[in-house]
Enzyme design. Structure first.
Site, PDB file in Angstrom:
ATOM      1  N   GLU A  57      18.813 -15.812  -9.758  1.00  0.00           N
ATOM      2  CA  GLU A  57      18.387 -14.563 -10.010  1.00  0.00           C
ATOM      3  C   GLU A  57      17.967 -14.252 -11.564  1.00  0.00           C
ATOM      4  O   GLU A  57      16.824 -13.466 -11.770  1.00  0.00           O
ATOM      5  CB  GLU A  57      19.466 -13.299  -9.842  1.00  0.00           C
ATOM      6  CG  GLU A  57      19.072 -11.661 -10.151  1.00  0.00           C
ATOM      7  CD  GLU A  57      18.052 -11.334  -9.219  1.00  0.00           C
ATOM      8  OE1 GLU A  57      17.282 -12.222  -8.438  1.00  0.00           O
ATOM      9  OE2 GLU A  57      17.143 -10.340  -9.562  1.00  0.00           O
ATOM     10  N   TRP A  73      -2.930  -2.668  -1.797  1.00  0.00           N
ATOM     11  CA  TRP A  73      -2.451  -3.750  -2.089  1.00  0.00           C
ATOM     12  C   TRP A  73      -3.170  -4.775  -1.319  1.00  0.00           C
ATOM     13  O   TRP A  73      -2.932  -5.181   0.023  1.00  0.00           O
ATOM     14  CB  TRP A  73      -0.778  -4.002  -1.802  1.00  0.00           C
ATOM     15  CG  TRP A  73      -0.330  -5.178  -2.811  1.00  0.00           C
ATOM     16  CD1 TRP A  73      -0.143  -5.379  -3.886  1.00  0.00           C
ATOM     17  CD2 TRP A  73       0.065  -6.175  -1.792  1.00  0.00           C
ATOM     18  NE1 TRP A  73       0.639  -6.739  -4.059  1.00  0.00           N
ATOM     19  CE2 TRP A  73       0.622  -7.154  -2.964  1.00  0.00           C
ATOM     20  CE3 TRP A  73       0.162  -6.816  -0.710  1.00  0.00           C
ATOM     21  CZ2 TRP A  73       1.190  -8.696  -2.491  1.00  0.00           C
ATOM     22  CZ3 TRP A  73       0.771  -7.890  -0.082  1.00  0.00           C
ATOM     23  CH2 TRP A  73       0.990  -8.924  -1.434  1.00  0.00           C
ATOM     24  N   ASN A 116      -1.251   1.350   5.937  1.00  0.00           N
ATOM     25  CA  ASN A 116      -0.502   0.350   5.283  1.00  0.00           C
ATOM     26  C   ASN A 116      -0.161  -0.502   6.511  1.00  0.00           C
ATOM     27  O   ASN A 116       0.279  -0.032   7.555  1.00  0.00           O
ATOM     28  CB  ASN A 116       0.702   1.033   4.554  1.00  0.00           C
ATOM     29  CG  ASN A 116       1.589   0.153   4.281  1.00  0.00           C
ATOM     30  OD1 ASN A 116       1.442  -0.919   4.016  1.00  0.00           O
ATOM     31  ND2 ASN A 116       3.092   0.691   3.830  1.00  0.00           N
ATOM     32  N   GLY A 117       0.055  -1.828   6.196  1.00  0.00           N
ATOM     33  CA  GLY A 117       0.446  -2.609   7.253  1.00  0.00           C
ATOM     34  C   GLY A 117      -0.667  -3.696   7.666  1.00  0.00           C
ATOM     35  O   GLY A 117      -1.612  -3.836   6.849  1.00  0.00           O
ATOM     36  N   GLU A 171       9.058 -13.215 -12.799  1.00  0.00           N
ATOM     37  CA  GLU A 171       8.302 -12.187 -12.054  1.00  0.00           C
ATOM     38  C   GLU A 171       7.752 -11.231 -13.144  1.00  0.00           C
ATOM     39  O   GLU A 171       6.713 -10.456 -13.078  1.00  0.00           O
ATOM     40  CB  GLU A 171       8.974 -11.507 -11.146  1.00  0.00           C
ATOM     41  CG  GLU A 171      10.126 -10.546 -11.390  1.00  0.00           C
ATOM     42  CD  GLU A 171      11.023  -9.823 -10.260  1.00  0.00           C
ATOM     43  OE1 GLU A 171      12.074  -9.753 -10.043  1.00  0.00           O
ATOM     44  OE2 GLU A 171      10.282  -9.207  -9.366  1.00  0.00           O
ATOM     45  N   LYS A 202       6.566  -3.838  -4.447  1.00  0.00           N
ATOM     46  CA  LYS A 202       7.793  -3.591  -4.467  1.00  0.00           C
ATOM     47  C   LYS A 202       8.580  -3.611  -3.263  1.00  0.00           C
ATOM     48  O   LYS A 202       9.861  -4.288  -2.981  1.00  0.00           O
ATOM     49  CB  LYS A 202       7.987  -1.851  -4.978  1.00  0.00           C
ATOM     50  CG  LYS A 202       9.610  -1.409  -4.875  1.00  0.00           C
ATOM     51  CD  LYS A 202      10.305  -2.088  -6.073  1.00  0.00           C
ATOM     52  CE  LYS A 202      11.983  -1.661  -5.944  1.00  0.00           C
ATOM     53  NZ  LYS A 202      12.815  -2.753  -6.768  1.00  0.00           N
ATOM     54  N   HIS A 211      19.416 -35.975 -11.268  1.00  0.00           N
ATOM     55  CA  HIS A 211      19.204 -36.551 -10.237  1.00  0.00           C
ATOM     56  C   HIS A 211      17.435 -36.413 -10.055  1.00  0.00           C
ATOM     57  O   HIS A 211      16.778 -36.539  -8.519  1.00  0.00           O
ATOM     58  CB  HIS A 211      19.716 -36.035  -8.655  1.00  0.00           C
ATOM     59  CG  HIS A 211      21.205 -36.370  -8.971  1.00  0.00           C
ATOM     60  ND1 HIS A 211      21.681 -37.670  -8.715  1.00  0.00           N
ATOM     61  CD2 HIS A 211      22.191 -35.629  -9.157  1.00  0.00           C
ATOM     62  CE1 HIS A 211      22.976 -37.706  -8.891  1.00  0.00           C
ATOM     63  NE2 HIS A 211      23.284 -36.378  -9.095  1.00  0.00           N
ATOM     64  N   CYS A 266       0.960  -1.298   0.066  1.00  0.00           N
ATOM     65  CA  CYS A 266       0.000  -0.103  -0.006  1.00  0.00           C
ATOM     66  C   CYS A 266       1.020   1.244   0.057  1.00  0.00           C
ATOM     67  O   CYS A 266       2.062   1.188   0.740  1.00  0.00           O
ATOM     68  CB  CYS A 266      -0.892   0.177   1.444  1.00  0.00           C
ATOM     69  SG  CYS A 266      -1.814  -1.327   1.675  1.00  0.00           S
ATOM     70  N   ARG A 326       4.994   0.521  -6.140  1.00  0.00           N
ATOM     71  CA  ARG A 326       4.779  -0.397  -4.919  1.00  0.00           C
ATOM     72  C   ARG A 326       3.950  -1.428  -5.258  1.00  0.00           C
ATOM     73  O   ARG A 326       3.884  -2.541  -4.634  1.00  0.00           O
ATOM     74  CB  ARG A 326       4.486   0.564  -3.949  1.00  0.00           C
ATOM     75  CG  ARG A 326       5.329   1.762  -3.282  1.00  0.00           C
ATOM     76  CD  ARG A 326       4.717   2.450  -2.215  1.00  0.00           C
ATOM     77  NE  ARG A 326       4.435   1.949  -0.986  1.00  0.00           N
ATOM     78  CZ  ARG A 326       5.307   1.832   0.061  1.00  0.00           C
ATOM     79  NH1 ARG A 326       6.486   2.239  -0.270  1.00  0.00           N
ATOM     80  NH2 ARG A 326       5.149   1.236   1.211  1.00  0.00           N
ATOM     81  N   LYS A 375      14.048 -13.229 -11.937  1.00  0.00           N
ATOM     82  CA  LYS A 375      13.807 -12.072 -13.123  1.00  0.00           C
ATOM     83  C   LYS A 375      12.722 -12.412 -14.339  1.00  0.00           C
ATOM     84  O   LYS A 375      11.782 -11.604 -14.357  1.00  0.00           O
ATOM     85  CB  LYS A 375      15.030 -11.725 -13.599  1.00  0.00           C
ATOM     86  CG  LYS A 375      15.276 -10.108 -13.896  1.00  0.00           C
ATOM     87  CD  LYS A 375      15.483  -9.466 -12.586  1.00  0.00           C
ATOM     88  CE  LYS A 375      14.658  -9.523 -11.419  1.00  0.00           C
ATOM     89  NZ  LYS A 375      14.988  -9.344  -9.976  1.00  0.00           N
TER      90      LYS A 375
HETATM   91  O1  M6R Z   1      13.463  -4.450  -0.363  1.00  0.00           O
HETATM   92  P1  M6R Z   1      14.253  -5.813  -0.196  1.00  0.00           P
HETATM   93  O2  M6R Z   1      15.415  -5.891  -1.190  1.00  0.00           O
HETATM   94  O3  M6R Z   1      14.398  -6.386   1.128  1.00  0.00           O
HETATM   95  O4  M6R Z   1      13.260  -6.793  -1.079  1.00  0.00           O
HETATM   96  C1  M6R Z   1      13.214  -8.225  -1.100  1.00  0.00           C
HETATM   97  C2  M6R Z   1      12.375  -8.884  -2.215  1.00  0.00           C
HETATM   98  O5  M6R Z   1      11.117  -8.516  -1.973  1.00  0.00           O
HETATM   99  C3  M6R Z   1      12.982  -8.319  -3.524  1.00  0.00           C
HETATM  100  O6  M6R Z   1      14.422  -8.224  -3.869  1.00  0.00           O
HETATM  101  C4  M6R Z   1      12.277  -8.871  -4.979  1.00  0.00           C
HETATM  102  O7  M6R Z   1      12.490 -10.187  -4.705  1.00  0.00           O
HETATM  103  C5  M6R Z   1      12.605  -8.198  -6.004  1.00  0.00           C
HETATM  104  N1  M6R Z   1      11.930  -6.926  -5.998  1.00  0.00           N
HETATM  105  C6  M6R Z   1      12.452  -9.127  -7.360  1.00  0.00           C
HETATM  106  O8  M6R Z   1      12.929  -8.493  -8.377  1.00  0.00           O
END
Ligand code: M6R
Length: 609
Positions: free
Chosen positions: A480, A75, A99-100, A487, A604, A503, A2, A27, A484
């Site tokens: 990674e 969100w 938010n929360g 997502e 985010k 395996h 949020c 976000r 990427k």
């Molecule tokens: O803000 P942070 O680095 O702690 O966030 C951790 C993950 O939510 C973040 O790295 C997420 O996996 C990425 N946005 C993916 O691209």
């Protein structure tokens, strides 16, 4: 997650709120709304969908006219995305945005229902609005303070009381909130980019502090309602760095910013050709006795930690555990006094990473935070702190934050290896000098690989599932690459240690499963080639990301597509090798018609569990 904004000042409040909310779109959200004091009442307009939907609704029914108000992008956590579950939420005399997560909202709701209160939505937020209204005694600060004592969980709240049309109130516990100040106007926001178009001066609201905002300025009290003096901060992120700057998406803009982000992050931390982290409390004397390292993080930041494991173990000969923060915090981890726990986080507000860090501290560990967002909770609470100087990362998919996390981890690994005397000063200087060349190497990859990646992305568009394989550092990096891609493109993908395929997982391979093989480590190239041949002979098409040196060692015809990157020091290869994987993910998302900046279901900054 949020996004909260709020405004008090001479401008058209509805316009300011919508504009500020647009800077928080990154976000992630599924509905939006505003509430404005207008004609002696609080007028609320909210809707499921995007800000554009809110703007359409405002233009149909008319924007509330006024100068004081709050706004929100939601969100969904409690209750589906819908008009009625959107924020703001109200009691008779109170309207709030939140938010929360309120963990005890069910008990509170039962209590309020027993008092005859009725609820419109499924949200935990409406419970807070009703509780504030129920508890209202004519004094907003006392009321907020009393209600805070009843709430369990995390929250940042923007609050309006019908009886006080010239002001808004803000309070936080765990979830971030800032208070911006300009000439005759004040703002609240979940993050700095929301206010940059109006002011760069802001206060960080701390846990359980309450802010009162009027045109005359802002005042703060603590949980005992004692007045507080707070330090005014100035954002060093300008508007431009939070805008797209001519690129179609933040993701590709941020990929292109990586050379500079690495340069900005490493250069101030190098002196006389050696890492210099004294300023951050990291000296040879302080770190030489650490006999193990635990790296705790989530998502991309955890993947940076995976590379860190290979690098630190290789150079400093210190065992490194990498843990997912949400697992670490509930696992009763073996962490003892004097251990080093490194927390990696772009936002510095990730709920699980923050909780993991607090747990590590409680167990007596020394904590080192590697964080991008200045003044964030993790940054403030860690024993030692090194900022990644990536600037604001707006795209949900992390790119430049990852590469700067790697850069800091390399510097730390060099320093630890010096402290442990596992490398000589001369070797350390050689490594530092190689690291200093990485901005140019990354620039070269961006300039020379984008077209290849674009082409390969056209081949992935119809894939349903993909495998990323590699060994050693290439495996750590593949994690990674795989994240990427999935997502932003919504194609299922997994990363696998190449030697582990046979395996079990190799049974998945057929002509419908493209395999992206990363091969940058010369000493294990023959092994990786064997694994590539194994999947190729089972029908997979192979996309090979390799260095020119490795390409020479590869047999003709092994790969369907080759993306070649320049050879640098092999320990540093993840820094360049991640770039084609990022670009590939970006163009695959574009080819599939997705918005790479706002992937579905993602936020985010994950400030709730
Ligand atoms: O803000 P942070 O680095 O702690 O966030 C951790 C993950 O939510 C973040 O790295 C997420 O996996 C990425 N946005 C993916 O691209």
């Amino acid at each position: 997650m949020c996004g909260i904004v709020g405004y008090v000042g001479p401008k058209d409040c509805s316009e300011v709120l919508v504009s500020a909310l647009s800077k928080l779109e990154y976000r992630g959200y599924d509905s939006a709304g505003i509430a404005v004091f207008s004609d002696n009442e609080i007028k609320t307009v909210k809707t499921k969908g995007k800000l554009k939907d809110l703007e359409d609704k405002l233009s149909i029914i008319g924007s509330p006219e006024g100068n004081v108000g709050i706004g929100h992008t939601r969100w969904a956590t409690h209750g589906e995305p819908s008009d009625v579950n959107s924020h703001p939420h109200s009691g008779a005399r109170v309207t709030i945005v939140h938010n929360g997560i309120i963990e005890n909202y069910i008990e509170l709701k039962e209590f309020l229902v027993s008092k005859g209160r009725e609820f419109l939505s499924d949200t935990d937020t409406e419970v807070v609005a009703q509780l504030l209204d129920y508890s209202y005694n004519g004094n907003p600060l006392e009321t907020i303070d009393n209600v805070m004592a009843e709430l369990k969980g995390s929250f940042a709240l923007g609050i309006m009381f019908r009886d006080f049309p010239d002001r808004i109130f803000a309070v936080r516990r765990e979830s971030p909130l800032i208070v911006g100040v300009g000439e005759g106007e004040c703002f609240i926001a979940s993050d700095v980019p929301a206010i940059l178009q109006y002011t760069r001066d802001y206060y960080l609201l701390d846990h359980d502090e309450i802010a009162t905002l009027t045109r005359e300025g802002v005042s703060f009290v603590d949980e005992h309602l004692e007045p507080l003096e707070k330090e005014l901060k100035t954002a060093d992120w300008d508007m431009e760095s939070a805008e797209k700057g001519g690129y179609p998406h933040f993701m590709i803009k941020e990929i292109n910013e990586q050379p500079n982000a690495i340069r900005t992050t490493i250069m101030p931390r190098i002196k006389n050709g050696l890492p210099c982290l004294d300023e951050y409390g990291i000296t040879i004397d302080k770190i030489k006795d650490f006999n193990s390292v635990t790296i705790v993080a989530c998502g991309t930041a955890m993947h940076a930690g995976m590379v860190g494991k290979y690098v630190i173990e290789d150079l400093a000969r210190v065992p490194v555990n990498v843990d997912i923060a949400s697992e670490f915090r509930y696992r009763n981890p073996i962490i003892n006094k004097g251990d080093l726990v490194i927390i990696v986080s772009q936002s510095g507000e990730t709920a699980d990473s923050l909780a993991a860090m607090r747990l590590a501290k409680k167990k007596g560990a020394t904590t080192l935070a590697i964080v991008n967002a200045k003044g964030s909770s993790i940054a403030r609470e860690a024993d030692m702190l090194i900022y990644t100087l990536a600037g604001p990362e707006i795209a949900v998919a992390s790119t430049k934050a990852y590469i700067t996390q790697l850069s800091v981890i390399y510097l730390f690994a060099f320093e630890l290896a010096l402290a442990k005397e596992t490398i000589s000063e001369a070797e350390c200087k050689r490594l530092v000098s190689a690291l200093m060349k990485m901005p140019e190497a990354v620039q070269y990859v961006i300039d020379h690989c984008e077209e290849d990646c674009k082409f390969v992305a056209t081949k992935l568009v119809a894939a349903e599932s993909l495998l990323y394989i590699g060994r050693g550092l290439d495996y750590a990096l593949s994690m990674e690459g795989s994240l990427k891609l999935k997502e932003v493109s919504y194609i299922h993908s997994e990363s696998y240690a190449a030697g582990e395929l046979k395996h079990g997982t190799i049974s998945l391979i057929d002509e419908n499963m493209p395999v992206i093989a990363v091969a940058t480590q010369t000493d294990i190239i023959p092994k990786t080639i064997s694994n590539i041949v194994e999947v190729k002979s089972r029908g997979a098409s192979i996309i090979l990301v390799c260095t020119d040196a490795c390409a020479r060692g590869l047999k003709e015809g092994i790969a369907d597509y080759v993306i070649e990157i320049p050879h640098t020091d092999e320990l540093l290869m993840p820094i360049t090798a991640v770039v084609p994987l990022q670009i590939l993910a970006y163009y695959t998302a574009i080819n599939r018609g997705n918005d790479p900046d706002k992937p579905r279901n993602l936020a985010k900054s994950v400030t709730v569990e």
